[in-house]
Motif scaffolding. Structure first.
Motif, PDB file in Angstrom:
ATOM      1  N   LEU A 193      -3.825   7.196 -10.484  1.00  0.00           N
ATOM      2  CA  LEU A 193      -2.833   6.337  -9.835  1.00  0.00           C
ATOM      3  C   LEU A 193      -3.438   5.088  -9.194  1.00  0.00           C
ATOM      4  O   LEU A 193      -2.705   4.166  -8.843  1.00  0.00           O
ATOM      5  N   SER A 194      -4.739   5.061  -9.029  1.00  0.00           N
ATOM      6  CA  SER A 194      -5.362   3.928  -8.331  1.00  0.00           C
ATOM      7  C   SER A 194      -5.302   2.665  -9.181  1.00  0.00           C
ATOM      8  O   SER A 194      -5.417   2.703 -10.406  1.00  0.00           O
ATOM      9  N   CYS A 195      -5.119   1.531  -8.481  1.00  0.00           N
ATOM     10  CA  CYS A 195      -5.127   0.252  -9.189  1.00  0.00           C
ATOM     11  C   CYS A 195      -6.485  -0.440  -9.041  1.00  0.00           C
ATOM     12  O   CYS A 195      -6.631  -1.623  -9.350  1.00  0.00           O
ATOM     13  N   SER A 196      -7.501   0.301  -8.552  1.00  0.00           N
ATOM     14  CA  SER A 196      -8.868  -0.217  -8.462  1.00  0.00           C
ATOM     15  C   SER A 196      -9.625   0.104  -9.750  1.00  0.00           C
ATOM     16  O   SER A 196      -9.117   0.805 -10.633  1.00  0.00           O
ATOM     17  N   ASN A 197     -10.834  -0.385  -9.817  1.00  0.00           N
ATOM     18  CA  ASN A 197     -11.728  -0.015 -10.910  1.00  0.00           C
ATOM     19  C   ASN A 197     -12.289   1.374 -10.588  1.00  0.00           C
ATOM     20  O   ASN A 197     -13.056   1.542  -9.645  1.00  0.00           O
ATOM     21  N   THR A 198     -11.905   2.372 -11.355  1.00  0.00           N
ATOM     22  CA  THR A 198     -12.234   3.765 -11.021  1.00  0.00           C
ATOM     23  C   THR A 198     -13.381   4.334 -11.858  1.00  0.00           C
ATOM     24  O   THR A 198     -13.662   5.537 -11.769  1.00  0.00           O
ATOM     25  N   ARG A 199     -14.058   3.507 -12.613  1.00  0.00           N
ATOM     26  CA  ARG A 199     -15.072   4.035 -13.531  1.00  0.00           C
ATOM     27  C   ARG A 199     -16.186   4.783 -12.801  1.00  0.00           C
ATOM     28  O   ARG A 199     -16.575   5.890 -13.210  1.00  0.00           O
ATOM     29  N   SER A 200     -16.695   4.211 -11.703  1.00  0.00           N
ATOM     30  CA  SER A 200     -17.803   4.847 -10.981  1.00  0.00           C
ATOM     31  C   SER A 200     -17.354   6.152 -10.325  1.00  0.00           C
ATOM     32  O   SER A 200     -18.096   7.143 -10.317  1.00  0.00           O
ATOM     33  N   VAL A 201     -16.133   6.176  -9.803  1.00  0.00           N
ATOM     34  CA  VAL A 201     -15.620   7.389  -9.162  1.00  0.00           C
ATOM     35  C   VAL A 201     -15.383   8.476 -10.208  1.00  0.00           C
ATOM     36  O   VAL A 201     -15.666   9.655  -9.973  1.00  0.00           O
ATOM     37  N   GLU A 202     -14.850   8.097 -11.357  1.00  0.00           N
ATOM     38  CA  GLU A 202     -14.635   9.064 -12.435  1.00  0.00           C
ATOM     39  C   GLU A 202     -15.945   9.684 -12.892  1.00  0.00           C
ATOM     40  O   GLU A 202     -16.025  10.901 -13.112  1.00  0.00           O
ATOM     41  N   MET A 203     -16.981   8.862 -13.016  1.00  0.00           N
ATOM     42  CA  MET A 203     -18.285   9.369 -13.444  1.00  0.00           C
ATOM     43  C   MET A 203     -18.887  10.288 -12.388  1.00  0.00           C
ATOM     44  O   MET A 203     -19.497  11.314 -12.709  1.00  0.00           O
ATOM     45  N   LEU A 204     -18.716   9.925 -11.105  1.00  0.00           N
ATOM     46  CA  LEU A 204     -19.220  10.760 -10.023  1.00  0.00           C
ATOM     47  C   LEU A 204     -18.526  12.123 -10.036  1.00  0.00           C
ATOM     48  O   LEU A 204     -19.183  13.171  -9.915  1.00  0.00           O
ATOM     49  N   ALA A 205     -17.201  12.123 -10.199  1.00  0.00           N
ATOM     50  CA  ALA A 205     -16.441  13.374 -10.258  1.00  0.00           C
ATOM     51  C   ALA A 205     -16.877  14.219 -11.454  1.00  0.00           C
ATOM     52  O   ALA A 205     -17.030  15.446 -11.344  1.00  0.00           O
ATOM     53  N   PHE A 206     -17.083  13.564 -12.592  1.00  0.00           N
ATOM     54  CA  PHE A 206     -17.509  14.259 -13.808  1.00  0.00           C
ATOM     55  C   PHE A 206     -18.886  14.893 -13.625  1.00  0.00           C
ATOM     56  O   PHE A 206     -19.097  16.066 -13.958  1.00  0.00           O
ATOM     57  N   VAL A 207     -19.838  14.133 -13.078  1.00  0.00           N
ATOM     58  CA  VAL A 207     -21.209  14.628 -12.896  1.00  0.00           C
ATOM     59  C   VAL A 207     -21.237  15.789 -11.898  1.00  0.00           C
ATOM     60  O   VAL A 207     -21.901  16.808 -12.130  1.00  0.00           O
ATOM     61  N   LEU A 208     -20.508  15.647 -10.795  1.00  0.00           N
ATOM     62  CA  LEU A 208     -20.468  16.720  -9.796  1.00  0.00           C
ATOM     63  C   LEU A 208     -19.858  17.996 -10.376  1.00  0.00           C
ATOM     64  O   LEU A 208     -20.387  19.087 -10.187  1.00  0.00           O
ATOM     65  N   THR A 248       0.835  -1.189   0.000  1.00  0.00           N
ATOM     66  CA  THR A 248       0.000   0.000   0.000  1.00  0.00           C
ATOM     67  C   THR A 248       0.875   1.247   0.000  1.00  0.00           C
ATOM     68  O   THR A 248       1.861   1.320   0.711  1.00  0.00           O
ATOM     69  N   VAL A 249       0.484   2.226  -0.796  1.00  0.00           N
ATOM     70  CA  VAL A 249       1.228   3.479  -0.883  1.00  0.00           C
ATOM     71  C   VAL A 249       1.046   4.281   0.408  1.00  0.00           C
ATOM     72  O   VAL A 249      -0.084   4.507   0.853  1.00  0.00           O
ATOM     73  N   GLN A 250       2.137   4.697   1.032  1.00  0.00           N
ATOM     74  CA  GLN A 250       2.102   5.488   2.257  1.00  0.00           C
ATOM     75  C   GLN A 250       2.310   6.976   1.993  1.00  0.00           C
ATOM     76  O   GLN A 250       1.941   7.807   2.814  1.00  0.00           O
ATOM     77  N   GLU A 251       2.941   7.290   0.868  1.00  0.00           N
ATOM     78  CA  GLU A 251       3.165   8.689   0.502  1.00  0.00           C
ATOM     79  C   GLU A 251       3.201   8.823  -1.014  1.00  0.00           C
ATOM     80  O   GLU A 251       3.420   7.848  -1.744  1.00  0.00           O
ATOM     81  N   GLN A 272     -10.912   5.669  -0.565  1.00  0.00           N
ATOM     82  CA  GLN A 272     -11.145   4.238  -0.352  1.00  0.00           C
ATOM     83  C   GLN A 272     -10.655   3.367  -1.506  1.00  0.00           C
ATOM     84  O   GLN A 272     -10.701   2.139  -1.422  1.00  0.00           O
ATOM     85  N   LEU A 273     -10.163   3.999  -2.577  1.00  0.00           N
ATOM     86  CA  LEU A 273      -9.581   3.242  -3.683  1.00  0.00           C
ATOM     87  C   LEU A 273      -8.254   2.621  -3.247  1.00  0.00           C
ATOM     88  O   LEU A 273      -7.624   3.075  -2.290  1.00  0.00           O
ATOM     89  N   SER A 274      -7.826   1.594  -3.952  1.00  0.00           N
ATOM     90  CA  SER A 274      -6.540   0.954  -3.653  1.00  0.00           C
ATOM     91  C   SER A 274      -5.421   1.668  -4.400  1.00  0.00           C
ATOM     92  O   SER A 274      -5.532   1.937  -5.601  1.00  0.00           O
ATOM     93  N   PHE A 275      -4.345   2.002  -3.672  1.00  0.00           N
ATOM     94  CA  PHE A 275      -3.171   2.621  -4.268  1.00  0.00           C
ATOM     95  C   PHE A 275      -1.972   1.718  -3.990  1.00  0.00           C
ATOM     96  O   PHE A 275      -1.475   1.639  -2.869  1.00  0.00           O
ATOM     97  N   CYS A 276      -1.533   1.011  -5.016  1.00  0.00           N
ATOM     98  CA  CYS A 276      -0.467   0.028  -4.836  1.00  0.00           C
ATOM     99  C   CYS A 276       0.758   0.338  -5.696  1.00  0.00           C
ATOM    100  O   CYS A 276       1.601  -0.514  -5.929  1.00  0.00           O
ATOM    101  N   GLY A 277       0.836   1.567  -6.184  1.00  0.00           N
ATOM    102  CA  GLY A 277       1.983   1.983  -6.991  1.00  0.00           C
ATOM    103  C   GLY A 277       1.634   2.006  -8.462  1.00  0.00           C
ATOM    104  O   GLY A 277       0.791   1.236  -8.909  1.00  0.00           O
TER     105      GLY A 277
END
Length: 303
Positions: A181-196, A2-5, A159-164
């Motif tokens: 940078l996240s290694c998770s599936n970011t599609r829902s977060v990207e859409m939320l950011a876009f809509v907001l 997990t990324v610490q910094e 809450q996304l995973s950041f593993c480098g």
């Protein structure tokens, strides 16, 4: 692991100009802080400026001071000392403060536009409608709405995973590069950011445009050509700053895929964090004769 910094990339192409860029940005930062702090101080000190217009301007200036202070000091450290690392928690705190104040600022711009519209288009009803209670409620609504919307988004991104890798291609912790940078599936977060981003910017922009359109119609009906020219000069100055703010934010945030244009976002972000905070005090109040008189009297009392 997990990324610490994270490591803020800054402007690697101009790394050899670190001290020069440090000096330029330091002067711009100090000028922005001084200009906006001056507006807040004069508004509080002079009773003639304690009107809804200057109340909103002083709140907006306070926002601007906090907004640039969330980003520029770290950028100065990068330029001067080359310290590019930032902890995971500090990165998300910076992202939250920056975006929260940015959203609150855009909402406040819409409120300020409506205030000016009411003052110019309905001068007889203005004192009754825009009383002190209404002003406080509108500012509180801007704070509350921005906090609610941005808190949910920041929590989801954190809450996304950041593993480098952990290198952010930016000079501060913005949401787009963090999501990238996240290694998770970011599609829902990207859409939320876009809509907001789309809803906030579009709503604020439409309210501002409608308000200024009504102001222009009222100005055109003024009998004096000198009054029309003065009013149009003020409105055009306001609209230049608003164009810079809205244009840069639309370029950065209103796109479904946060992976697009990450490099060019840095230049657009400089407009919001350096240029417009420097222009706002000049455009909104320091050209105002009433402010000039209040400033002269305040300085005279200090002697």
């Amino acid at each position: 692991t997990t990324v610490q910094e994270f490591t803020l990339e800054g402007f690697p192409a101009f790394q050899h100009l670190g001290k020069v860029l440090f000096l330029v940005h330091l002067l711009a930062y100090l000028a922005s802080i001084a200009g906006n702090a001056l507006i807040v101080t004069i508004t509080c000190a002079d009773s003639r400026l304690q009107t809804p217009m200057y109340f909103f301007l002083s709140i907006f200036s306070f926002f601007e001071c906090c907004f640039i202070s969330a980003v520029i000091p770290k950028l100065l450290v990068i330029f001067l000392l080359g310290r590019q690392t930032i902890s995971f928690i500090a990165c998300f705190i910076q992202a939250f403060v920056f975006i929260f104040l940015g959203v609150a600022g855009f909402l406040l711009i819409a409120v300020m536009s409506v205030d000016r519209c009411m003052a110019i288009c309905k001068p007889l009803h203005y004192p009754t409608i825009m009383n002190l209670k209404t002003c406080f409620l509108l500012v509180t609504a801007c704070f509350s709405l921005a906090f609610t919307l941005i808190s949910s988004l920041i929590v989801k991104v954190s809450q996304l995973s950041f593993c480098g890798p952990n290198v952010i291609p930016h000079f501060f912790c913005d949401l787009g590069p963090l999501i990238h940078l996240s290694c998770s599936n970011t599609r829902s977060v990207e859409m939320l950011a876009f809509v907001l981003a789309l809803c906030i910017l579009l709503t604020s922009f439409l309210i501002t445009i409608i308000a200024y359109s009504n102001i222009v119609v009222t100005i055109v009906r003024l009998p004096s050509a000198r009054e029309r020219q003065k009013a149009f000069s003020t409105c055009s100055s306001h609209l230049i700053v608003l164009s810079l703010m809205y244009g840069s934010c639309v370029f950065i945030y209103v796109k479904p895929k946060q992976r697009n244009r990450l490099d060019s976002n840095r230049g657009a972000a400089l407009v919001n964090t350096v240029v417009t905070p420097l222009l706002n005090p000049v455009i909104y109040t320091l050209r105002n004769k009433q402010v000039h008189q209040a400033l002269r009297e305040t300085m005279f009392r200090m002697k």
